[in-house]
Design a protein around this motif. Structure first.
Motif, mmCIF file in Angstrom:
data_model
loop_
_atom_site.group_PDB
_atom_site.id
_atom_site.type_symbol
_atom_site.label_atom_id
_atom_site.label_comp_id
_atom_site.label_asym_id
_atom_site.label_seq_id
_atom_site.Cartn_x
_atom_site.Cartn_y
_atom_site.Cartn_z
ATOM 1 N N ILE A 131 0.845 -1.200 0.000
ATOM 2 C CA ILE A 131 0.000 0.000 0.000
ATOM 3 C C ILE A 131 0.876 1.244 0.000
ATOM 4 C CG2 ILE A 131 -1.581 1.318 1.453
ATOM 5 C CD1 ILE A 131 -2.949 -1.301 2.172
ATOM 6 N N PHE A 190 2.225 1.644 -3.478
ATOM 7 C CA PHE A 190 1.194 2.121 -4.400
ATOM 8 C C PHE A 190 0.918 3.603 -4.178
ATOM 9 C CE2 PHE A 190 -3.356 2.804 -5.423
ATOM 10 C CZ PHE A 190 -3.240 2.659 -6.791
ATOM 11 N N VAL A 213 1.071 6.691 -6.814
ATOM 12 C CA VAL A 213 -0.012 7.652 -7.015
ATOM 13 C C VAL A 213 0.514 9.070 -6.817
ATOM 14 C CG1 VAL A 213 -2.175 8.491 -6.036
ATOM 15 C CG2 VAL A 213 -1.845 6.059 -6.367
ATOM 16 N N ILE A 215 -9.140 17.480 -8.949
ATOM 17 C CA ILE A 215 -8.948 16.903 -7.622
ATOM 18 C C ILE A 215 -7.529 16.363 -7.465
ATOM 19 C CG2 ILE A 215 -11.353 16.328 -7.096
ATOM 20 C CD1 ILE A 215 -10.602 13.428 -7.894
ATOM 21 N N GLU A 249 -6.070 17.384 -4.256
ATOM 22 C CA GLU A 249 -6.660 16.634 -3.148
ATOM 23 C C GLU A 249 -6.043 15.232 -3.079
ATOM 24 O OE1 GLU A 249 -8.351 18.819 -4.840
ATOM 25 O OE2 GLU A 249 -8.966 20.069 -3.157
ATOM 26 N N ILE A 250 -6.012 14.556 -4.229
ATOM 27 C CA ILE A 250 -5.456 13.194 -4.203
ATOM 28 C C ILE A 250 -4.027 13.240 -3.698
ATOM 29 C CG2 ILE A 250 -4.889 11.168 -5.579
ATOM 30 C CD1 ILE A 250 -7.173 11.652 -7.292
ATOM 31 N N TRP A 310 -4.112 14.116 0.268
ATOM 32 C CA TRP A 310 -4.618 13.018 1.114
ATOM 33 C C TRP A 310 -3.770 11.766 0.925
ATOM 34 C CZ3 TRP A 310 -6.251 16.496 3.661
ATOM 35 C CH2 TRP A 310 -7.287 17.367 3.353
ATOM 36 N N GLY A 311 -3.295 11.562 -0.289
ATOM 37 C CA GLY A 311 -2.408 10.425 -0.514
ATOM 38 C C GLY A 311 -1.141 10.541 0.319
ATOM 39 N N GLU A 328 -3.517 -8.077 -5.267
ATOM 40 C CA GLU A 328 -2.859 -6.778 -5.385
ATOM 41 C C GLU A 328 -3.669 -5.842 -6.249
ATOM 42 O OE1 GLU A 328 1.915 -7.615 -4.843
ATOM 43 O OE2 GLU A 328 1.078 -7.520 -6.853
ATOM 44 N N CYS A 367 -6.674 -4.686 -4.400
ATOM 45 C CA CYS A 367 -6.259 -3.728 -3.383
ATOM 46 C C CYS A 367 -6.012 -2.354 -4.010
ATOM 47 C CB CYS A 367 -4.995 -4.258 -2.708
ATOM 48 S SG CYS A 367 -4.322 -3.197 -1.461
ATOM 49 N N MET A 368 -5.353 -2.339 -5.167
ATOM 50 C CA MET A 368 -5.062 -1.067 -5.823
ATOM 51 C C MET A 368 -6.341 -0.375 -6.274
ATOM 52 S SD MET A 368 -1.544 -1.483 -7.948
ATOM 53 C CE MET A 368 -1.654 -3.084 -8.664
ATOM 54 N N LEU A 376 -8.110 1.048 -3.239
ATOM 55 C CA LEU A 376 -7.420 2.237 -2.734
ATOM 56 C C LEU A 376 -7.686 3.441 -3.626
ATOM 57 C CD1 LEU A 376 -3.853 1.300 -1.527
ATOM 58 C CD2 LEU A 376 -5.470 2.793 -0.394
ATOM 59 N N THR A 377 -7.667 3.187 -4.946
ATOM 60 C CA THR A 377 -7.926 4.292 -5.872
ATOM 61 C C THR A 377 -9.310 4.858 -5.640
ATOM 62 O OG1 THR A 377 -6.592 3.047 -7.430
ATOM 63 C CG2 THR A 377 -7.782 4.935 -8.292
ATOM 64 N N LEU A 389 -9.336 6.867 -2.450
ATOM 65 C CA LEU A 389 -8.662 8.159 -2.575
ATOM 66 C C LEU A 389 -9.513 9.147 -3.366
ATOM 67 C CD1 LEU A 389 -4.883 7.505 -3.266
ATOM 68 C CD2 LEU A 389 -5.886 8.825 -1.422
ATOM 69 N N ILE A 390 -10.138 8.651 -4.435
ATOM 70 C CA ILE A 390 -10.937 9.557 -5.253
ATOM 71 C C ILE A 390 -12.161 10.024 -4.470
ATOM 72 C CG2 ILE A 390 -12.340 9.714 -7.345
ATOM 73 C CD1 ILE A 390 -10.303 7.955 -8.739
ATOM 74 N N TRP A 450 -12.530 10.229 -1.232
ATOM 75 C CA TRP A 450 -12.031 11.122 -0.184
ATOM 76 C C TRP A 450 -11.745 12.510 -0.776
ATOM 77 C CZ3 TRP A 450 -6.939 9.511 2.829
ATOM 78 C CH2 TRP A 450 -6.673 10.441 3.833
ATOM 79 N N SER A 451 -11.138 12.517 -1.973
ATOM 80 C CA SER A 451 -10.752 13.789 -2.576
ATOM 81 C C SER A 451 -11.944 14.581 -3.080
ATOM 82 C CB SER A 451 -9.776 13.547 -3.724
ATOM 83 O OG SER A 451 -8.642 12.876 -3.241
#
Ligand code: HEM
Ligand code: HEM
Lengths: 274, 359
Positions: A78, A81, A85, A119, A122-123, A126-127, B124, B127-128, B131-132, B135-136, B138-139
């Motif tokens: 994670i 990744f 990102v 965004i 933002e990404i 927060w990332g 994996e 999971c990716m 997560l994407t 994140l999106i 959240w953003s």
């Protein structure tokens, strides 16, 4: 008429997803990119792992205990990744952002107000927060499974440096929006450098470093000055932090991650009871 | 209602919060089999969700918790206890298995090898993707903050470092910047790096266990959970203007005054103890302080080696042992100074402001 319907049927059959799929997979273009084709046999599943730059980060076979989520929590992956990102969104931000006193702040405001579907900031932000938390949890997991013990002592130390780099990346990025939050956070943080023993103008021992009457360590020659390129957080600090943030630190971190991943395999894969 | 709020404000005072948290950690490690079970998880996390859910009704609480930059720290407030509980529950289960002579959870599967495609690659990918999406989402939900343009002449109050350094900023309450901001962070990094070379216990390599490495895990958890994570949380949510303490339901009043009555050790000894004036020579004035620091670092390791840590000393050899003791004593210096401050309002053990040399 029925003739026409029949021909339509055959034509449609030829265009069925299955047939198109096979056609594409047998085309020269496809074969030139994906040598192995669909990994539908164990042999091909192995070849596919060996043939791709990205997949060959992994070995062909792994210990079953090592891929369990409850063992690694996937936290290292994670973290990695999130780093990818951040690299991607950071690159996009660099298109818009200019690290000068005149433009930095307005560019950030424009990112919000002018860029359609904007965004990326933002990404990225927060990332970045998420990455810091993920590294901490990853380190925590590695500790709790005792995976720093031989033969992984060195890789643990590579990790420790990666941890520091992650924090530095986030610290240097924090300044870039050039708002009140940014410069005062960096001011508070970098004020610490002023107190470095011997090397900071308000650090213990600095007063001892004198040539005759001339003090060697002053507020314009101490560790903080070196960090900021000035006596306060100003234009040169912004440029320094920008260059470190977008080029220097990511390069070093990328290098160390390569070493980190290489060592995981050299050390016998994910740890497990023997 | 008011009463509960007052009680919680009172309990979150750093003195009480840190003490309670440390005792709780200690108790949980004393009886891990009772603490790290599914039932306690329900109670603890249920309680936390309830606390958060009810508390957001309060204006002051909402204000600080929903600040965009603080949202991930609220997440951390749940994630870190969760993973602590999870890893120790795995450890307890493994220890029980070992006691019964059964193979460990991990052991059943270490011999078995599976193909990376698909066993590793598919999870994996999932999971990716997740997560994407996270994140999106959240953003979209939460805008990144942007405040007034930078103004070097108007410092905000409180001026806070980035959130992950707030543990260090919290240390500034107890130590001067040269220690809290330079020496301690440096030693944290060195200390982390030294762990694999200090901890020579060959057990517990590659599986969760607590029984086989109680001391190592206890020390690490104290450092990580109390001296790092808890201080970050304290610095984020409970420190307001002038770095004063504010309870979670308390309004951040710029004019809140906290009496500063801290006294140096030299003053305790020379003025209050011996009824003399402070000597002018700083070395004499701070003599006692120096003696205490020297004793702390030079005499304690010897005593420990003879009494409680004899086995460590024999197993590790003198160099490893002394490096470990130096690092551990430095780590313990923070809670020690906290206690001295809370109990005796002690400011500096050694205080030579002329040379910026205050401990
Ligand atoms: C190769 C990688 C990266 C590049 C090219 C990059 C680039 C940038 C740029 C151009 C900005 C300024 C825009 C802005 O402030 O919104 C920025 C901000 C920032 N970066 Fe990065 N970055 C990278 C990686 C990282 C990583 C790995 C982290 C953290 C672990 C990070 C943390 C931050 C933070 C906290 C900000 C301030 C965010 C904000 O206020 O919007 N960056 N980055
Ligand atoms: C940017 C930061 C980091 C990245 C991207 C990263 C990535 C990874 C990945 C993908 C793994 C595979 C296993 C897993 O996911 O748990 C791993 C393992 C490992 N990491 Fe990291 N890591 C980072 C930081 C750290 C830190 C801070 C430490 C320790 C202080 C550390 C120590 C280790 C060790 C010892 C292993 C081997 C674990 C085992 O075999 O069980 N890494 N890392």
């Amino acid at each position: 008429m029925s003739n026409f319907v029949d021909r339509l049927k055959t034509a449609l059959q030829a265009l069925s997803p299955d047939n198109i799929g096979t056609y594409i997979q047998e085309s020269q273009i496809y074969r030139s990119i994906f040598r192995v084709g669909v990994p539908d046999s164990d042999r091909k599943r192995m070849l596919v792992m060996l043939g791709s730059v990205f997949l060959h980060l992994h070995p062909v076979k792994v210990r079953k205990s090592g891929i369990r989520m409850r063992y690694t929590w996937c936290m290292g992956g994670i973290t990695f990744f999130l780093f990818l990102v951040l690299t991607f969104t950071g690159l996009l931000l660099m298109f818009y952002y200019r690290p000068t006193l005149k433009y930095a702040y307005v560019d950030i405001v424009d990112l919000r107000e002018q860029v359609p579907l904007g965004i990326m900031r933002e990404i990225h932000r927060w990332g970045a927060h998420a990455m810091v938390i993920a590294v901490w949890l990853h380190m925590f997991r590695v500790f709790m499974t005792g995976s720093y013990k031989p033969p992984r002592e060195f890789n643990w130390n590579v990790g420790v440096i990666l941890l520091v780099l992650t924090l530095l990346l986030s610290f240097t990025g924090y300044l870039l929006p050039w708002d009140q939050l940014a410069i005062w956070a960096i001011t508070v943080g970098s004020n610490m450098a002023r107190a470095t023993p011997f090397a900071g103008s308000e650090g213990p021992g600095a007063a001892l470093l004198k040539l005759g009457d001339v003090s060697l360590v002053t507020s314009s020659s101490d560790a903080r000055f070196g960090l900021l390129g000035g006596r306060f957080v100003g234009e040169s600090a912004l440029l320094r932090f920008y260059v470190l943030h977008c080029v220097g630190l990511p390069l070093v971190a990328g290098f160390l991650m390569a070493i980190h991943f290489w060592r995981i395999r050299r050390d016998g894969g994910i740890s497990g009871p023997l | 209602m008011e009463l509960i709020r007052h009680a919680i404000n009172f309990l979150s005072d750093p003195k009480i919060l840190i003490t309670i948290a440390s005792l709780l950690l200690l108790a949980s490690l004393k009886y891990p089999g009772k603490f790290y079970t599914n039932r306690t998880a329900f109670i603890v996390f249920g309680g936390m969700f309830l606390f958060l859910g009810l508390s957001v009704i309060d204006r002051n609480f909402r204000l600080i918790v929903t600040k965009p930059d603080n949202v991930p720290i609220v997440g951390m407030l749940f994630l870190v206890p969760f993973f602590t509980w999870f890893s120790l529950r795995e450890a307890v289960r493994n220890d029980e298995r070992a006691a019964r002579g059964e193979p460990l959870i991990e052991q059943g599967e270490t011999a078995e090898k599976v193909l990376s495609w698909p066993s590793l690659v598919y999870p994996e990918l999932i999971c990716m993707v997740l997560l994407t999406v996270l994140l999106i989402g959240w953003s979209i939900a939460l805008k990144a903050p942007i405040e007034e343009p930078a103004n070097p002449t108007a410092s905000p109050n409180p001026a806070k470092a980035p959130w992950y350094f707030l543990g260090l900023q919290e240390m500034l309450v107890y130590f001067d910047p040269w220690l809290a901001g330079v020496v301690f962070p440096g030693l944290i990094i060195v200390g982390l790096g030294a762990i694999p070379y200090i901890d020579t216990n060959p057990q517990g390599n590659g599986y969760y266990t607590f029984r086989e490495r109680k001391f190592a895990i206890g020390t690490f958890l104290f450092g990580f959970l109390i001296l790092w994570i808890l201080l970050v949380i304290l610095g984020t949510f409970l420190r307001g203007p002038n770095w004063n303490f504010f309870g979670p339901y308390e309004y951040w009043d710029l004019h809140k005054l906290e009496a500063l009555v801290n006294v140096n050790l030299s003053e305790y000894i020379w003025v209050k103890g011996l009824h003399m004036g402070l000597p002018t020579n700083p070395l004499i004035r701070e003599g006692f302080g120096f003696l205490i620091i020297l004793a702390y670092y030079l005499i304690l390791p010897g005593i420990f080696a003879r009494k409680w840590f004899r086995e460590f000393y024999n197993n590790m050899g003198p160099i490893r042992y002394h490096v470990m003791m130096f690092l551990m004593l430095t780590m313990a210096a923070l809670p020690a100074k906290m206690l001295l401050r809370w109990l005796f309002n002690l400011k500096y053990i050694v205080g030579i402001p002329e040379y910026f040399f205050n401990i």
